[in-house]
Structure formats: structure tokens, C-alpha cells
Design a protein around this motif. Structure first.
Motif, PDB file in Angstrom:
ATOM      1  N   LEU A  19       0.829  -1.204   0.000  1.00  0.00           N
ATOM      2  CA  LEU A  19       0.000   0.000   0.000  1.00  0.00           C
ATOM      3  C   LEU A  19       0.864   1.254   0.000  1.00  0.00           C
ATOM      4  O   LEU A  19       0.572   2.233  -0.705  1.00  0.00           O
ATOM      5  CB  LEU A  19      -0.933   0.007   1.212  1.00  0.00           C
ATOM      6  CG  LEU A  19      -2.106  -0.982   1.166  1.00  0.00           C
ATOM      7  CD1 LEU A  19      -2.870  -0.953   2.487  1.00  0.00           C
ATOM      8  CD2 LEU A  19      -3.042  -0.655   0.004  1.00  0.00           C
ATOM      9  N   ILE A  20       1.953   1.238   0.800  1.00  0.00           N
ATOM     10  CA  ILE A  20       2.875   2.377   0.837  1.00  0.00           C
ATOM     11  C   ILE A  20       3.554   2.556  -0.520  1.00  0.00           C
ATOM     12  O   ILE A  20       3.663   3.673  -1.046  1.00  0.00           O
ATOM     13  CB  ILE A  20       3.925   2.181   1.953  1.00  0.00           C
ATOM     14  CG1 ILE A  20       3.259   2.263   3.325  1.00  0.00           C
ATOM     15  CG2 ILE A  20       5.026   3.244   1.836  1.00  0.00           C
ATOM     16  CD1 ILE A  20       4.166   1.895   4.474  1.00  0.00           C
ATOM     17  N   ILE A  21       4.010   1.442  -1.096  1.00  0.00           N
ATOM     18  CA  ILE A  21       4.652   1.506  -2.415  1.00  0.00           C
ATOM     19  C   ILE A  21       3.682   2.067  -3.457  1.00  0.00           C
ATOM     20  O   ILE A  21       4.025   2.959  -4.242  1.00  0.00           O
ATOM     21  CB  ILE A  21       5.150   0.106  -2.838  1.00  0.00           C
ATOM     22  CG1 ILE A  21       6.310  -0.332  -1.943  1.00  0.00           C
ATOM     23  CG2 ILE A  21       5.583   0.109  -4.308  1.00  0.00           C
ATOM     24  CD1 ILE A  21       6.712  -1.791  -2.135  1.00  0.00           C
ATOM     25  N   GLY A  22       2.458   1.557  -3.436  1.00  0.00           N
ATOM     26  CA  GLY A  22       1.465   2.008  -4.412  1.00  0.00           C
ATOM     27  C   GLY A  22       1.134   3.481  -4.245  1.00  0.00           C
ATOM     28  O   GLY A  22       1.080   4.235  -5.230  1.00  0.00           O
ATOM     29  N   ALA A  23       0.934   3.911  -2.984  1.00  0.00           N
ATOM     30  CA  ALA A  23       0.569   5.309  -2.729  1.00  0.00           C
ATOM     31  C   ALA A  23       1.681   6.262  -3.154  1.00  0.00           C
ATOM     32  O   ALA A  23       1.427   7.307  -3.771  1.00  0.00           O
ATOM     33  CB  ALA A  23       0.246   5.500  -1.252  1.00  0.00           C
ATOM     34  N   THR A  24       2.926   5.911  -2.827  1.00  0.00           N
ATOM     35  CA  THR A  24       4.040   6.789  -3.188  1.00  0.00           C
ATOM     36  C   THR A  24       4.241   6.845  -4.702  1.00  0.00           C
ATOM     37  O   THR A  24       4.524   7.919  -5.256  1.00  0.00           O
ATOM     38  CB  THR A  24       5.341   6.321  -2.512  1.00  0.00           C
ATOM     39  OG1 THR A  24       5.538   4.917  -2.774  1.00  0.00           O
ATOM     40  CG2 THR A  24       5.278   6.528  -1.019  1.00  0.00           C
ATOM     41  N   LEU A  25       4.081   5.712  -5.375  1.00  0.00           N
ATOM     42  CA  LEU A  25       4.209   5.703  -6.839  1.00  0.00           C
ATOM     43  C   LEU A  25       3.127   6.571  -7.494  1.00  0.00           C
ATOM     44  O   LEU A  25       3.390   7.279  -8.473  1.00  0.00           O
ATOM     45  CB  LEU A  25       4.128   4.275  -7.371  1.00  0.00           C
ATOM     46  CG  LEU A  25       5.372   3.398  -7.168  1.00  0.00           C
ATOM     47  CD1 LEU A  25       5.102   1.974  -7.645  1.00  0.00           C
ATOM     48  CD2 LEU A  25       6.578   3.984  -7.914  1.00  0.00           C
ATOM     49  N   ILE A  26       1.916   6.519  -6.939  1.00  0.00           N
ATOM     50  CA  ILE A  26       0.826   7.334  -7.479  1.00  0.00           C
ATOM     51  C   ILE A  26       1.148   8.820  -7.338  1.00  0.00           C
ATOM     52  O   ILE A  26       0.956   9.611  -8.272  1.00  0.00           O
ATOM     53  CB  ILE A  26      -0.500   6.990  -6.770  1.00  0.00           C
ATOM     54  CG1 ILE A  26      -0.943   5.569  -7.130  1.00  0.00           C
ATOM     55  CG2 ILE A  26      -1.593   7.992  -7.150  1.00  0.00           C
ATOM     56  CD1 ILE A  26      -2.067   5.049  -6.257  1.00  0.00           C
ATOM     57  N   ILE A  27       1.670   9.215  -6.177  1.00  0.00           N
ATOM     58  CA  ILE A  27       2.019  10.625  -5.964  1.00  0.00           C
ATOM     59  C   ILE A  27       3.151  11.057  -6.888  1.00  0.00           C
ATOM     60  O   ILE A  27       3.128  12.148  -7.473  1.00  0.00           O
ATOM     61  CB  ILE A  27       2.393  10.863  -4.484  1.00  0.00           C
ATOM     62  CG1 ILE A  27       1.151  10.689  -3.593  1.00  0.00           C
ATOM     63  CG2 ILE A  27       2.983  12.259  -4.292  1.00  0.00           C
ATOM     64  CD1 ILE A  27       1.430  10.777  -2.119  1.00  0.00           C
ATOM     65  N   ILE A  28       4.161  10.193  -7.034  1.00  0.00           N
ATOM     66  CA  ILE A  28       5.284  10.511  -7.928  1.00  0.00           C
ATOM     67  C   ILE A  28       4.793  10.671  -9.367  1.00  0.00           C
ATOM     68  O   ILE A  28       5.160  11.628 -10.070  1.00  0.00           O
ATOM     69  CB  ILE A  28       6.372   9.425  -7.835  1.00  0.00           C
ATOM     70  CG1 ILE A  28       7.042   9.463  -6.451  1.00  0.00           C
ATOM     71  CG2 ILE A  28       7.428   9.616  -8.931  1.00  0.00           C
ATOM     72  CD1 ILE A  28       7.947   8.273  -6.168  1.00  0.00           C
ATOM     73  N   LEU A  29       3.952   9.745  -9.814  1.00  0.00           N
ATOM     74  CA  LEU A  29       3.420   9.827 -11.168  1.00  0.00           C
ATOM     75  C   LEU A  29       2.539  11.068 -11.337  1.00  0.00           C
ATOM     76  O   LEU A  29       2.555  11.718 -12.389  1.00  0.00           O
ATOM     77  CB  LEU A  29       2.625   8.570 -11.496  1.00  0.00           C
ATOM     78  CG  LEU A  29       3.454   7.303 -11.735  1.00  0.00           C
ATOM     79  CD1 LEU A  29       2.541   6.078 -11.838  1.00  0.00           C
ATOM     80  CD2 LEU A  29       4.295   7.440 -13.002  1.00  0.00           C
ATOM     81  N   SER A  30       1.783  11.413 -10.288  1.00  0.00           N
ATOM     82  CA  SER A  30       0.947  12.611 -10.350  1.00  0.00           C
ATOM     83  C   SER A  30       1.795  13.866 -10.510  1.00  0.00           C
ATOM     84  O   SER A  30       1.434  14.797 -11.244  1.00  0.00           O
ATOM     85  CB  SER A  30       0.082  12.715  -9.092  1.00  0.00           C
ATOM     86  OG  SER A  30      -0.729  13.859  -9.127  1.00  0.00           O
ATOM     87  N   TYR A  31       2.923  13.888  -9.807  1.00  0.00           N
ATOM     88  CA  TYR A  31       3.850  15.022  -9.949  1.00  0.00           C
ATOM     89  C   TYR A  31       4.383  15.091 -11.379  1.00  0.00           C
ATOM     90  O   TYR A  31       4.471  16.178 -11.983  1.00  0.00           O
ATOM     91  CB  TYR A  31       5.001  14.874  -8.957  1.00  0.00           C
ATOM     92  CG  TYR A  31       6.052  15.952  -9.091  1.00  0.00           C
ATOM     93  CD1 TYR A  31       5.823  17.233  -8.609  1.00  0.00           C
ATOM     94  CD2 TYR A  31       7.280  15.686  -9.708  1.00  0.00           C
ATOM     95  CE1 TYR A  31       6.779  18.223  -8.738  1.00  0.00           C
ATOM     96  CE2 TYR A  31       8.235  16.666  -9.847  1.00  0.00           C
ATOM     97  CZ  TYR A  31       7.989  17.945  -9.359  1.00  0.00           C
ATOM     98  OH  TYR A  31       8.929  18.927  -9.496  1.00  0.00           O
ATOM     99  N   MET A  32       4.715  13.934 -11.952  1.00  0.00           N
ATOM    100  CA  MET A  32       5.184  13.902 -13.340  1.00  0.00           C
ATOM    101  C   MET A  32       4.086  14.352 -14.297  1.00  0.00           C
ATOM    102  O   MET A  32       4.339  15.053 -15.287  1.00  0.00           O
ATOM    103  CB  MET A  32       5.663  12.493 -13.689  1.00  0.00           C
ATOM    104  CG  MET A  32       6.901  12.055 -12.925  1.00  0.00           C
ATOM    105  SD  MET A  32       7.337  10.317 -13.225  1.00  0.00           S
ATOM    106  CE  MET A  32       7.689  10.366 -14.983  1.00  0.00           C
ATOM    107  N   PHE A  33       2.842  13.966 -13.993  1.00  0.00           N
ATOM    108  CA  PHE A  33       1.722  14.398 -14.825  1.00  0.00           C
ATOM    109  C   PHE A  33       1.566  15.918 -14.780  1.00  0.00           C
ATOM    110  O   PHE A  33       1.190  16.544 -15.786  1.00  0.00           O
ATOM    111  CB  PHE A  33       0.420  13.736 -14.360  1.00  0.00           C
ATOM    112  CG  PHE A  33       0.375  12.251 -14.597  1.00  0.00           C
ATOM    113  CD1 PHE A  33       1.227  11.641 -15.513  1.00  0.00           C
ATOM    114  CD2 PHE A  33      -0.521  11.445 -13.906  1.00  0.00           C
ATOM    115  CE1 PHE A  33       1.184  10.265 -15.743  1.00  0.00           C
ATOM    116  CE2 PHE A  33      -0.580  10.083 -14.130  1.00  0.00           C
ATOM    117  CZ  PHE A  33       0.278   9.493 -15.042  1.00  0.00           C
ATOM    118  N   SER A  34       1.829  16.521 -13.611  1.00  0.00           N
ATOM    119  CA  SER A  34       1.746  17.979 -13.494  1.00  0.00           C
ATOM    120  C   SER A  34       2.780  18.651 -14.394  1.00  0.00           C
ATOM    121  O   SER A  34       2.491  19.678 -15.028  1.00  0.00           O
ATOM    122  CB  SER A  34       1.966  18.404 -12.039  1.00  0.00           C
ATOM    123  OG  SER A  34       0.966  17.877 -11.198  1.00  0.00           O
TER     124      SER A  34
END
Length: 436
Positions: A19-34
């Protein structure tokens, strides 16, 4: 070969770590999307929805495995409050801005009512044998512009256009919420006068409460000397928002008014009450508060649209009646906007006329429809089609505005100006060398 099933990898012993891995990857990808959004003008929320949808396919997460309504509702409530607060803290009030404010508010209000009636009759035609009131309730979520999508998507526009869209989308949220709960809370009231009095009393009471809360919170804000106070402040605002919703108040108005008072405190603290404002203390922490609000809104928005992507099932979109009806709805949304902008704004309204996405607020209100009005015949594909259609149209308009003919001509003019300036500098240097 079957897709990787997440259930085959994750078990009770390592669930927390995944869950931690998934949540952090989502945030990192969201930053890249920005970052991608800044470069291409494609809204990051669309990329997040796609990320959630394809994650479901890749990891074989069945729609029946999780009840998505509750996490979407929690994320949506918190996200909406933070996003409106973030937008309000960027809005400046002045006499020069007043025409822009009333025009954006008028467009938001008229477009809401026109679209609600169009969608009401359209839903009745699609479903058939549906009473007007139920169709009206289902039409409201489809008619509200989502500030949660607009605010993070218009950062690349000129300041005036950006402020116009922030005001319009926020006011559309507020007007839509007022209309939805006015109808839902007065379904058994037969007199129009009584309904009107209830709505006006609710709005007036909320506005007065919003101003009082705004002043009190700022005075309270500047007197806290402890280091840990910004999350306390957001928690108090969220508490007020939630309590207001429990008592059927237009809580979003409280957040909007507070943000406007805080950002434009030099206007609201005047005369005798000016002595209650400690400008130095407010200024010292305001930038940190804006940063915290923006960061919190970013995280909550990231997970809301990712989870929304997980919850999407596209099978319902491909029904002929859904596709045709939704396409007609999309066309009418932008025809109405074009007419209103042509009548009220009159000129220079590109790309604003195509920026009217449905999203977070539409999903929240759809799930808030009272059980007595829930109908199995309403295909959620209509809601999904409208959300995706308006978001894609917005993305197209922003990309076209940035990279289209006008954008290319602007870039060409800048390059030509730079070239001529450099050429003139070289000629001047050459002349100076000849003189020497």
C-alpha cells in the motif's frame, strides 16, 4: 497470458508495504503528470483517471472487489474544500475586477439552470416514463462545472482568464450545491414560495456566518504562536465545512469567503476593525499556509481521480442511446456556453468557452441522491461520458490555445523579435568596431 492479479502478489504479511509503495508511486506519477501538463496543457486529472483505469486492468482489480463509493466520497469532500480554498487564496478583489466577477457569476448561474432543464427533458426522453422531479435531480450533477478540474488545469492561462474561470467554476459548484440540496430537502414542500424562502434564508444565513467565521478565523490565525498550527487551521475549516453540510448549509461558501477575506484582508479590515489585524504575523505564515493548502489539495486530488479511474466501467458507454444522448448533451453544453459568452463577455473568450468539465462535484452529488429517487434505469455511462467528454474537450482547447495557430504565431513573433534584436545588436557592434 492472464494479466497479473494483485491478489496473487499481496498477502496479509506484506499488505502495508505494498500500500505504501502504491501510494508513493501514485504521488510521484501525479507530480510527473503535473510537469507534463505544464508542457503540453493536457490536464493532469485526465492522466490520473487513465492511470487508475489502466491500473485496474493491469492488476486485475475487479469492480466487485471494492466498494468505491465511500473512499470516493471522503476524498471528494476533503478535496473539494481544499481545492476551493486553494483557488480563493489566489483571487484578488478590486473595483477593476468587479465586471469580471459579476460576468463569471452570471454565466455560472444561467448556464446551470439552462443545462439542468435541458438535461431533465433529455433524461426523460432517454429513460422514458420518468417523472420530472427525479429527472431534475439527476440533471443537476451533470450541469455543474467542476472547480476541482478547472483550478489545477488553468495555471498556464493569462491571469485574467485564469481568475475568470476560477470564479466561474467555484460559483458553479456553490450554485449547484444550493440547487441540489434545495430540491432534495424540499421534495415534500408543495408551495414554491416556501421553497424560495428556505433557499434565500439558507443562502443569507450562510453568507453572514461565512463573513463572521472569516473574521474570527483570521484573528485567531494571527494569535497562535506555536510552530504546529497550519494543519490545525485546515482541520478547523474542514470541521466547519462538515458541520455546515450536516445542517444543510452552503458550506462551500464559508470556505470561499474565508479565502477571499484572508487574501484581501486590506479591504475587509478597515476603519475601527483595522486594529484587530496584525499584518506582520499574517504575512509571515500566509505563504506557508498557501503552500500547505496547495500540497494537501494536490495529494487529495491525486487519490480522488486515481480511485475514480479504478471505479470506471466503460461498458455502459457503448449503449446506442447513451452515446447519442450524451453526444447531444455535450453539444448543447458548449452551444449554451458559446451563446452566454457571446452575449455577456462578447469578445476574447477563447479558450474559456470550452472549459466546462464535469468531475468531482458531479460524482459527489450523484452518490448523494436520496434512496427514494435512485432509479436502476439511469445508466452511469451517461455521467461517465459527460465527465470524460467535457474533460477531453477542455484538454483539446487548452492544447489548441497553447500550440494552435495563435500560439505558433506568438512564438514566431517572439523568435522574429529576438532575431531582429540580435541582428541589430550585431550591426551596432560592427559599426562601433569600424569607428574604432
Amino acid at each position: 497470458m492472464e494479466l497479473l492479479s494483485i491478489q496473487n502478489v499481496v498477502n496479509g504479511d506484506n499488505m502495508a508495504y505494498f500500500l505504501i509503495i502504491g501510494a508513493t508511486l501514485i504521488i510521484i506519477l501525479s507530480y510527473m503528470f503535473s510537469i507534463i501538463s505544464q508542457k503540453t496543457a493536457v490536464p493532469s486529472v485526465i492522466l490520473l483517471i487513465l492511470l487508475g483505469f489502466f491500473s485496474k486492468k493491469i492488476f486485475n482489480i475487479g469492480i466487485e472487489d471494492v466498494n468505491w463509493v465511500f473512499p470516493l466520497e471522503i476524498l471528494g469532500i476533503v478535496g473539494l474544500m481544499l481545492i476551493v480554498l486553494e483557488g480563493a487564496l489566489d483571487l484578488k478583489l478590486s473595483r477593476e475586477r468587479w465586471p469580471m466577477i459579476w460576468k463569471s457569476g452570471l454565466i455560472a448561474l444561467v448556464a446551470l439552470f439552462v443545462n439542468v432543464f435541458i438535461f431533465t427533458f433529455g433524461i426523460q426522453l432517454i429513460i422514458g416514463n420518468l417523472d420530472f422531479l427525479t429527472a431534475f435531480i439527476y440533471a443537476i450533477p451533470l450541469s455543474i462545472i467542476s472547480s476541482a478540474i478547472v483550478i489545477p488545469s488553468v495555471n498556464q492561462l493569462e491571469e485574467e482568464k485564469k481568475e475568470f474561470l476560477i470564479y466561474e467554476s467555484t460559483l458553479s459548484d456553490i450554485f449547484g450545491l444550493i440547487l441540489f440540496y434545495a430540491v432534495v430537502n424540499n421534495v415534500h414542500t408543495t408551495e414554491a414560495t416556501t421553497i424560495g424562502i428556505n433557499v434565500v434564508a439558507n443562502l443569507a444565513g450562510t453568507l453572514v456566518l461565512s463573513v463572521v467565521v472569516g473574521y474570527f478565523m483570521i484573528i485567531f490565525f494571527q494569535r497562535i504562536n506555536t510552530q504546529v498550527k497550519l494543519f490545525l487551521f485546515i482541520s478547523v475549516l474542514l470541521l466547519l465545512y462538515a458541520v455546515g453540510k450536516v445542517f444543510h448549509l452552503s458550506s462551500l461558501l464559508i470556505i470561499l469567503v474565508f479565502g477571499l477575506i484572508l487574501e484581501n484582508r486590506h479591504i475587509f479590515f478597515f476603519g475601527p476593525i483595522k486594529k484587530f489585524l496584525r499584518e506582520n504575523q499574517v504575512t509571515q505564515v500566509l505563504n506557508d499556509f498557501k503552500l500547505l493548502t496547495a500540497e494537501s489539495a494536490f495529494v487529495v486530488r491525486t487519490f480522488f481521480f486515481f480511485v475514480f479511474g479504478l471505479s470506471i466501467t466503460i461498458a455502459g458507454i457503448f449503449h446506442t442511446s447513451v452515446m447519442l444522448g450524451s453526444l447531444v448533451f455535450l453539444v448543447l453544453i458548449f452551444v449554451v456556453r458559446w451563446g452566454l459568452f457571446k452575449l455577456i463577455v462578447k469578445k476574447n473568450f477563447m479558450p474559456e468557452v470550452f472549459i466546462a468539465p464535469r468531475g468531482l462535484i458531479s460524482v459527489l452529488l450523484y452518490f448523494a441522491i436520496p434512496e427514494e429517487f435512485v432509479i436502476n434505469d439511469f445508466n452511469t455511462g451517461i455521467l461517465l461520458f459527460i465527465i470524460l467528454g467535457t474533460s477531453i474537450t477542455m484538454a483539446w482547447s487548452l492544447v489548441h490555445y497553447k500550440l494552435g495557430k495563435g500560439g505558433r504565431m506568438k512564438k514566431l513573433a517572439e523568435v522574429r523579435s529576438s532575431f531582429l534584436k540580435g541582428h541589430k545588436t550585431e550591426e551596432t557592434d560592427s559599426e562601433n568596431e569600424d569607428k574604432e
